[in-house]
Motif scaffolding. Structure first.
Motif, mmCIF file in Angstrom:
data_model
loop_
_atom_site.group_PDB
_atom_site.id
_atom_site.type_symbol
_atom_site.label_atom_id
_atom_site.label_comp_id
_atom_site.label_asym_id
_atom_site.label_seq_id
_atom_site.Cartn_x
_atom_site.Cartn_y
_atom_site.Cartn_z
ATOM 1 N N SER A 70 -6.792 1.675 -7.241
ATOM 2 C CA SER A 70 -6.714 0.667 -6.198
ATOM 3 C C SER A 70 -5.949 1.205 -5.000
ATOM 4 O O SER A 70 -5.268 2.219 -5.073
ATOM 5 N N ALA A 71 -6.077 0.506 -3.874
ATOM 6 C CA ALA A 71 -5.389 0.939 -2.660
ATOM 7 C C ALA A 71 -3.927 0.530 -2.760
ATOM 8 O O ALA A 71 -3.516 -0.485 -2.231
ATOM 9 N N THR A 72 -3.148 1.321 -3.494
ATOM 10 C CA THR A 72 -1.745 0.978 -3.710
ATOM 11 C C THR A 72 -0.828 1.572 -2.656
ATOM 12 O O THR A 72 0.362 1.298 -2.651
ATOM 13 N N THR A 73 -1.348 2.430 -1.779
ATOM 14 C CA THR A 73 -0.509 3.024 -0.740
ATOM 15 C C THR A 73 -1.244 3.020 0.589
ATOM 16 O O THR A 73 -2.455 3.169 0.660
ATOM 17 N N ALA A 74 -0.476 2.841 1.637
ATOM 18 C CA ALA A 74 -0.953 3.050 3.001
ATOM 19 C C ALA A 74 0.055 3.979 3.651
ATOM 20 O O ALA A 74 0.935 4.521 2.986
ATOM 21 N N ASP A 75 -0.055 4.167 4.976
ATOM 22 C CA ASP A 75 0.874 5.072 5.637
ATOM 23 C C ASP A 75 2.315 4.579 5.536
ATOM 24 O O ASP A 75 3.246 5.362 5.607
ATOM 25 N N SER A 76 2.520 3.283 5.381
ATOM 26 C CA SER A 76 3.892 2.782 5.384
ATOM 27 C C SER A 76 4.167 1.765 4.291
ATOM 28 O O SER A 76 5.237 1.181 4.272
ATOM 29 N N LEU A 77 3.215 1.541 3.376
ATOM 30 C CA LEU A 77 3.396 0.566 2.312
ATOM 31 C C LEU A 77 3.009 1.168 0.964
ATOM 32 O O LEU A 77 2.124 2.021 0.878
ATOM 33 N N MET A 78 3.662 0.690 -0.089
ATOM 34 C CA MET A 78 3.355 1.169 -1.425
ATOM 35 C C MET A 78 3.765 0.114 -2.440
ATOM 36 O O MET A 78 4.807 -0.528 -2.304
ATOM 37 N N PHE A 79 2.950 -0.077 -3.476
ATOM 38 C CA PHE A 79 3.322 -0.930 -4.589
ATOM 39 C C PHE A 79 4.229 -0.166 -5.546
ATOM 40 O O PHE A 79 4.109 1.048 -5.712
ATOM 41 N N SER A 80 5.116 -0.886 -6.221
ATOM 42 C CA SER A 80 5.914 -0.290 -7.286
ATOM 43 C C SER A 80 5.024 -0.024 -8.496
ATOM 44 O O SER A 80 3.913 -0.560 -8.610
ATOM 45 N N ALA A 81 5.499 0.805 -9.416
ATOM 46 C CA ALA A 81 4.745 1.099 -10.637
ATOM 47 C C ALA A 81 4.419 -0.188 -11.373
ATOM 48 O O ALA A 81 5.241 -1.094 -11.475
ATOM 49 N N GLY A 82 3.216 -0.253 -11.909
ATOM 50 C CA GLY A 82 2.786 -1.434 -12.644
ATOM 51 C C GLY A 82 1.849 -2.317 -11.867
ATOM 52 O O GLY A 82 1.195 -3.189 -12.454
ATOM 53 N N PHE A 83 1.759 -2.105 -10.552
ATOM 54 C CA PHE A 83 0.883 -2.935 -9.727
ATOM 55 C C PHE A 83 -0.342 -2.135 -9.307
ATOM 56 O O PHE A 83 -0.269 -1.272 -8.426
#
Length: 863
Positions: A70-83
């Motif tokens: 899934s798109a869990t990262t962008a240039d300035s955003l990221m989900f924590s592990a588990g998401f």
């Protein structure tokens, strides 16, 4: 971030190419639209932000969620592990109505506004669409500068509670600069956090039921059953998982690991290639925790049988092989108990790196399977504040407190505990009884003052059926990585001469003849527990995942994990009141009645044991197939090997002569106190003059404090240990008491056959009678029958004398099993409940002068 530093458009196109089920046109459209949204850097008006959000939500990401990260990262955003996409969020039906789930992660720069939008259709068919604003706080990376850098800020948003389970949702996180990350195919259900050491981490691939559960998952009706899994850690992990401070938002979730660290639907992951012979790699489902998977599947199926519908189940595996309990609690919690046995530098590290990242993640409950690497330490007692008994109680309390504090969960979270399997001590077998007792908080069963709202599974009767043998094939050739790891199954096999211990070719047919050996016992499952008979064919084949003798490091990791998961699921449903007829736990001692020589005077029973009726919840008792005839056990000279069986996990009774004394065959003098000792330990001594063999001073570590040799206070033990070490530095002293390396009091205990007291099964406490007459007829001729007249103690599932070359921690002491001519059938101990076939909870009871049982506090058994 640098590795994934290409443009958003290129990144999303790459994702589309990995999606085998999407058409090229769909990939192109998705890539173009998402890229236009993700790469926008200018400040956006609320109207334009809403438009971009709507565009993302309209996509629904159908194929992207199914087979690619899934798109869990962008240039300035990221989900924590588990998401990740396909994740399960905890439904609110079992939570306080105010408590919703949290989603959280990192942000590389401060954004005035980060919005989280949830859109989808609930399990009840209601359309859901709302937006919440995340809190953004600076992330103090100075607390652990060695961790990878993923952002200067942490964001967190609390979602609205969702009572309806099931459904399909998309979650989009969008900052004011237009950067966004998204999750798809999210559902609501019950989430369980599975933790511990190697037997929790043991892959499904290595278990007997691996192919069976895979087939069942492939045949599931996906409209009715939804089981999902997420793996964090494994048998071994690197330093990122053991930081020096709590990582409440985990950095161990990089895109490069997305194929590994993501949520999977089990019905989909079961379709992947189970095992690649060329690369030796296992699929994600094959790698997943066997205990956790079997538990989740059993719970889902049992719920469906009870209610006609099944709640989606989400399983989080966070376990590491070879770890100690001290690594899984905070430093503050660790300080609450004395006598910890942690290795230097490992205290609290897995709490920091593998528990803390999930405490904001709402869950339904926990599973804990650990203890092998603590058996060498102090077992302790929860009420005395020391050893494992205290540590486990504090772990349960601290995890609940932490989850309640940060995730807003306000109801008690059920906590499941699996005890250790037979022969799983890693060399300190005499401590296994104390370990299992401490795994109940020292109350003898679960859901007690030390461990409230807990449930458990006794596993002592589930040792590996072929733990005593290899498979008759050559050992693995270390120079050929493709050589099958079929041997050695038993660590005692002799790699130097390419031989295994399957001397009789009974665990697998002979490679030369294709037949089982002539010495093998005929395969007969008529005496097996009904709940274990479905495993008989798998154990006979001895080929988990289709590979002969497939195992991981031998008997320390028993391959019978399906019954462990099933027992845990049964116990949880009983605890929650979801099953009105199943026993809450196995037979739990409530008292005994002893009338010496009663059967000589009348038809009265000499010794009877009663069990707690309320915990059995209507179930009666079932006698297992335990071999109580001591003459059929393995003797030290049999088969020319220096190995004997003098103890077991069955029913054992301790005697003296009528004058209170006992004499062993080697002249050792015992008495009532040696019967009353429920845990022995030793001090190793230097060799006496003229001998290369060290001596052993045995003392009673847990028992009556009569001030004598066998039960000195702890201070005395420490002083004596120091004195003897000082003597050893000089030379063997004639004043030292020398005793054999094997505990000399083992023969004071004898195995006992049981019979059911059918009169009391339905109206009073379920009761078994101990057949002392038959027991005495089995006493070896080398011992004096007069030394076995008066009963002073009784124990079930409480092995005390297991040691190298002296097997004791087993339900299968028979020579046929111990020499490899037969398997040890699962469920071969003395006593079970008679519907769900849960094994009796182990206990040790002193028989008082009044003819009653008395257990060590806090356990009570004097009814």
């Amino acid at each position: 971030q640098e590795e994934w530093g290409e443009s958003s458009k290129t990144r999303m196109e790459a994702e589309g190419q990995r999606n085998a089920t999407a058409t090229a046109a769909a990939n192109s459209a998705r890539s173009s639209l998402v890229a236009r949204t993700l790469t926008r850097r200018e400040a956006m008006s609320p109207t334009r932000m809403a438009s971009a959000m709507t565009a993302l939500l309209m996509l629904s990401w159908p194929s992207f969620a199914a087979s690619s990260p899934s798109a869990t990262t962008a240039d300035s955003l990221m989900f924590s592990a588990g998401f990740t996409s396909n994740m399960v969020l905890q439904r609110a039906e079992t939570l306080d109505a105010r408590a919703g789930n949290k989603v959280y992660g990192f942000a590389s720069r401060k954004s005035p506004t980060i919005n989280v939008t949830v859109q989808g259709v609930s399990g009840a068919g209601e359309e859901i669409s709302y937006t919440v604003t995340a809190q953004v706080e600076p992330y103090d990376k100075s607390i652990d500068p060695g961790m990878p850098e993923h952002g200067e800020f942490v964001w967190s948003a609390e979602l609205k509670p969702q009572k309806a389970y099931g459904g399909n949702y998309t979650i989009v996180v969008l900052n004011q600069d237009g950067d966004s990350i998204a999750l798809a195919n999210v559902t609501y259900g019950d989430v369980f956090f599975c933790s511990g050491q190697s037997n929790m981490a043991l892959e499904t691939f290595y278990t007997f039921s691996a192919e069976a559960i895979r087939a069942e998952l492939l045949s599931l009706d996906e409209q009715s059953f939804d089981l999902r899994h997420f793996m964090f850690g494994g048998m071994g992990v690197d330093d990122r998982y053991r930081p020096s401070a709590p990582q409440w938002v985990s950095t161990v979730n990089t895109p490069a690991e997305a194929d590994f660290m993501r949520w999977y639907k089990a019905s989909e992951s079961a379709k992947a290639q189970w095992y690649d012979e060329e690369t030796q790699e296992h699929s994600m489902l094959a790698q997943f925790s066997s205990t956790c998977l079997y538990f989740g599947y059993a719970l889902m199926k049992k719920t469906f049988e009870q209610a006609g519908e099944a709640v989606p189940i989400g399983l989080i595996q966070s376990a590491v092989g070879g770890t100690q309990i001290e690594s899984w609690v905070s430093n503050e919690t660790l300080a609450k108990c004395s006598n910890e046995s942690i290795e230097a530098g490992l205290a609290s590290v897995y709490f920091h790196g593998m528990v803390a990242p999930f405490v904001n993640y709402s869950v339904r409950g926990f599973l804990w399977y650990q203890g092998e690497n603590n058996v060498h330490g102090v077992m302790g007692n929860s009420i005395d504040g020391f050893g494992y008994g205290c540590q486990l109680a504090e772990l349960v309390k601290s995890w609940r407190d932490t989850w309640h504090l940060v995730s807003n969960q306000t109801v008690p979270l059920p906590f499941g505990i699996a005890t250790l399997a037979g022969q799983g001590s890693e060399g300190s077998g005499w401590n296994m009884a104390g370990m299992r007792w401490s795994q109940t908080g020292n109350y003898g069963s679960w859901d007690n003052p030390a461990l409230p709202f807990t449930f458990g599974a006794q596993v002592y009767d589930l040792e590996d059926p072929w733990a005593e043998v290899g498979d008759g094939n050559p050992v693995k050739n270390s120079s050929d990585p493709k050589s099958p790891n079929t041997c050695c199954f038993n660590p005692q096999c002799h790699a130097q001469d390419d031989q295994c211990l399957d001397t009789f070719n009974c665990s697998l047919p002979s490679p030369e003849t294709g037949k089982y050996g002539k010495e093998c016992v005929d395969w007969d499952v008529s005496g097996w527990l009904p709940s274990m008979k479905p495993l008989a064919g798998l154990i006979r084949a001895n080929s988990p995942s289709g590979i002969k003798a497939n195992n991981f490091m031998g008997g320390i990791h028993p391959r019978i994990k399906q019954p462990v998961g099933d027992r845990l699921a049964t116990a949880l449903m009983a605890l929650l009141g979801l099953s009105q007829s199943a026993a809450k736990t196995g037979p739990t001692v409530s008292g005994c009645r002893y009338q010496p020589n009663a059967n000589k005077r009348s038809k009265s029973v000499e010794l009877a044991i009663s069990f707690n009726r309320s915990l059995l919840r209507g179930e009666g008792l079932h006698l297992g197939s335990f071999e109580s005839d001591r003459s059929k056990w393995r003797s030290p000279d049999e088969w020319g090997q220096n190995e004997e069986v003098f103890d077991s996990l069955g029913t054992m009774v301790c005697f003296t002569a009528s004058n209170g004394t006992w004499t062993g065959r080697d002249g050792t003098q015992g008495n009532v106190s040696t019967c009353h000792c429920q845990s022995w330990n030793y001090i190793q001594l230097p060799p006496p003059k003229g001998s290369d063999d060290p001596g052993t001073f045995w003392y009673c570590e847990m028992g009556p404090d009569d001030g004598g040799l066998f039960s000195p206070p702890r201070a005395k033990i420490a002083a004596e240990r120091a004195r003897r070490l000082k003597e050893a530095a000089k030379c063997a002293s004639p004043s030292l008491k020398w005793v054999p390396a094997v505990n000399p009091f083992r023969e004071q205990w004898q195995p006992a056959p049981l019979t059911l007291d059918t009169k009391n099964q339905s109206t009073e406490a379920p009761t078994v009678e101990v057949d002392l007459k038959t027991l005495r007829s089995h006493i070896p001729s080398e011992l004096d029958l007069q030394d076995y007249q008066v009963v002073h103690a009784i124990r079930i599932a409480w092995a005390m004398f297991d040691a190298p070359y002296v097997v004791g921690d087993t339900c299968c002491p028979a020579a046929t099993v111990q020499t490899g001519r037969a398997a040890c059938p699962p469920g071969s101990c003395s006593l079970y409940s008679n519907v769900t076939f849960q094994p009796a909870n182990g206990f040790f009871a002193v028989v008082t002068k009044a003819g009653k049982c008395q257990c060590r506090k806090p356990q009570c058994c004097d009814s």
